[in-house]
Design a protein around this motif. Structure first.
Motif, PDB file in Angstrom:
ATOM      1  N   VAL A 113       0.851  -1.187   0.000  1.00  0.00           N
ATOM      2  CA  VAL A 113       0.000   0.000   0.000  1.00  0.00           C
ATOM      3  C   VAL A 113       0.887   1.237   0.000  1.00  0.00           C
ATOM      4  O   VAL A 113       1.798   1.358   0.818  1.00  0.00           O
ATOM      5  CB  VAL A 113      -0.932   0.025   1.234  1.00  0.00           C
ATOM      6  N   GLN A 114       0.618   2.132  -0.915  1.00  0.00           N
ATOM      7  CA  GLN A 114       1.309   3.417  -0.955  1.00  0.00           C
ATOM      8  C   GLN A 114       0.471   4.410  -0.162  1.00  0.00           C
ATOM      9  O   GLN A 114      -0.698   4.633  -0.481  1.00  0.00           O
ATOM     10  CB  GLN A 114       1.481   3.886  -2.396  1.00  0.00           C
ATOM     11  N   VAL A 115       1.043   4.962   0.877  1.00  0.00           N
ATOM     12  CA  VAL A 115       0.370   5.943   1.725  1.00  0.00           C
ATOM     13  C   VAL A 115       0.966   7.300   1.368  1.00  0.00           C
ATOM     14  O   VAL A 115       2.134   7.561   1.638  1.00  0.00           O
ATOM     15  CB  VAL A 115       0.573   5.631   3.223  1.00  0.00           C
ATOM     16  N   GLY A 116       0.160   8.153   0.729  1.00  0.00           N
ATOM     17  CA  GLY A 116       0.646   9.459   0.279  1.00  0.00           C
ATOM     18  C   GLY A 116      -0.059  10.601   0.976  1.00  0.00           C
ATOM     19  O   GLY A 116      -1.280  10.702   0.927  1.00  0.00           O
ATOM     20  N   GLY A 117       0.725  11.461   1.622  1.00  0.00           N
ATOM     21  CA  GLY A 117       0.173  12.645   2.271  1.00  0.00           C
ATOM     22  C   GLY A 117       0.231  13.834   1.330  1.00  0.00           C
ATOM     23  O   GLY A 117       1.195  13.989   0.569  1.00  0.00           O
ATOM     24  N   HIS A 118      -0.810  14.664   1.364  1.00  0.00           N
ATOM     25  CA  HIS A 118      -0.911  15.838   0.483  1.00  0.00           C
ATOM     26  C   HIS A 118      -1.394  17.035   1.295  1.00  0.00           C
ATOM     27  O   HIS A 118      -2.178  16.886   2.232  1.00  0.00           O
ATOM     28  CB  HIS A 118      -1.914  15.582  -0.647  1.00  0.00           C
ATOM     29  N   THR A 119      -0.947  18.228   0.903  1.00  0.00           N
ATOM     30  CA  THR A 119      -1.417  19.463   1.537  1.00  0.00           C
ATOM     31  C   THR A 119      -1.924  20.416   0.460  1.00  0.00           C
ATOM     32  O   THR A 119      -1.720  20.190  -0.727  1.00  0.00           O
ATOM     33  CB  THR A 119      -0.288  20.181   2.311  1.00  0.00           C
ATOM     34  N   ASP A 120      -2.556  21.495   0.899  1.00  0.00           N
ATOM     35  CA  ASP A 120      -2.912  22.557  -0.038  1.00  0.00           C
ATOM     36  C   ASP A 120      -1.670  23.408  -0.290  1.00  0.00           C
ATOM     37  O   ASP A 120      -0.602  23.151   0.272  1.00  0.00           O
ATOM     38  CB  ASP A 120      -4.078  23.394   0.484  1.00  0.00           C
ATOM     39  N   SER A 121      -1.795  24.419  -1.115  1.00  0.00           N
ATOM     40  CA  SER A 121      -0.638  25.250  -1.454  1.00  0.00           C
ATOM     41  C   SER A 121      -0.481  26.474  -0.554  1.00  0.00           C
ATOM     42  O   SER A 121       0.434  27.273  -0.754  1.00  0.00           O
ATOM     43  CB  SER A 121      -0.731  25.707  -2.919  1.00  0.00           C
ATOM     44  N   LEU A 122      -1.344  26.607   0.437  1.00  0.00           N
ATOM     45  CA  LEU A 122      -1.210  27.721   1.371  1.00  0.00           C
ATOM     46  C   LEU A 122       0.023  27.497   2.247  1.00  0.00           C
ATOM     47  O   LEU A 122       0.181  26.420   2.824  1.00  0.00           O
ATOM     48  CB  LEU A 122      -2.455  27.844   2.254  1.00  0.00           C
ATOM     49  N   PRO A 123       0.899  28.475   2.365  1.00  0.00           N
ATOM     50  CA  PRO A 123       2.116  28.261   3.156  1.00  0.00           C
ATOM     51  C   PRO A 123       1.813  28.160   4.645  1.00  0.00           C
ATOM     52  O   PRO A 123       0.892  28.794   5.146  1.00  0.00           O
ATOM     53  CB  PRO A 123       2.965  29.494   2.848  1.00  0.00           C
TER      54      PRO A 123
END
Length: 191
Positions: A113-123
């Motif tokens: 399983v690939q567990v990928g974390g993502h965020t928005d582009s707000l610093p």
């Protein structure tokens, strides 16, 4: 003769203007006491109406499977970060961890399983926090992976933080809804 032709012409123009107004839906005169639009209905807000209009979100029940096939042989479970984690944090609530494990029950035994974390582009405000979006995405992905490992030691987990490099929508969000969709942790596995 000239006056007769002029009267006929004026009468014809008047009839044409009246027909045009009717055809275009000119407003009819209101009868005495009438107002434009539908009549107002008396409406009282009761406690019952208020209770039916409030939705309480439980993080453990609010995580849903949104993914399909990307590409055809991969399955994706998308977990909304706003439900899993407080703002600028990566500690899972007990209810969220239990729901993640429940959703992962459909993952085949011994799968990778690939567990990928993502965020928005707000610093991230660096005057308040000692991390950036990249580190936040890595820590959130690791928190989800830790919850999975505790209940599913049979899985091989590949944990990656993508920061804001892979927005959920093509071209990035930029608005509140797009930013919320970008904040996520994805579980990807193949058949």
């Amino acid at each position: 003769m000239h006056r007769t032709a002029l009267r006929r012409s004026t009468a014809a123009a008047s009839l044409t203007a009246s027909a045009l107004l009717l055809a275009l839906g000119a407003p009819a005169a209101l009868a005495e006491g009438e107002t434009e639009g539908p009549p107002e209905q008396p409406f009282e807000i009761t406690d019952e109406i208020l209770q039916r209009s409030i939705t309480v979100y439980d993080p453990a029940r609010s995580i849903t499977e949104l993914g399909g096939s990307e590409p055809a042989e991969d399955e994706v479970i998308v977990l909304e970060a706003d439900i899993l984690f407080p703002s600028n944090a990566w500690d899972l609530s007990d209810g969220a961890a239990a729901r993640i494990v429940e959703l992962a029950a459909e993952i085949p035994e011994a799968a990778t399983v690939q567990v990928g974390g993502h965020t928005d582009s707000l610093p991230v405000d660096r005057s308040q926090y000692d991390f950036d979006n990249q580190q936040l995405s890595e820590n959130r992905a690791q928190a989800v992976a830790d919850a999975l490992t505790a209940e599913r030691p049979d899985l091989t987990l590949e944990v990656t933080g993508h920061g804001d490099a892979k927005p959920a929508a093509a071209g990035g969000g930029g608005d509140d809804a797009g930013n919320a969709a970008d904040r996520r942790v994805e579980l990807r596995y193949g058949d």
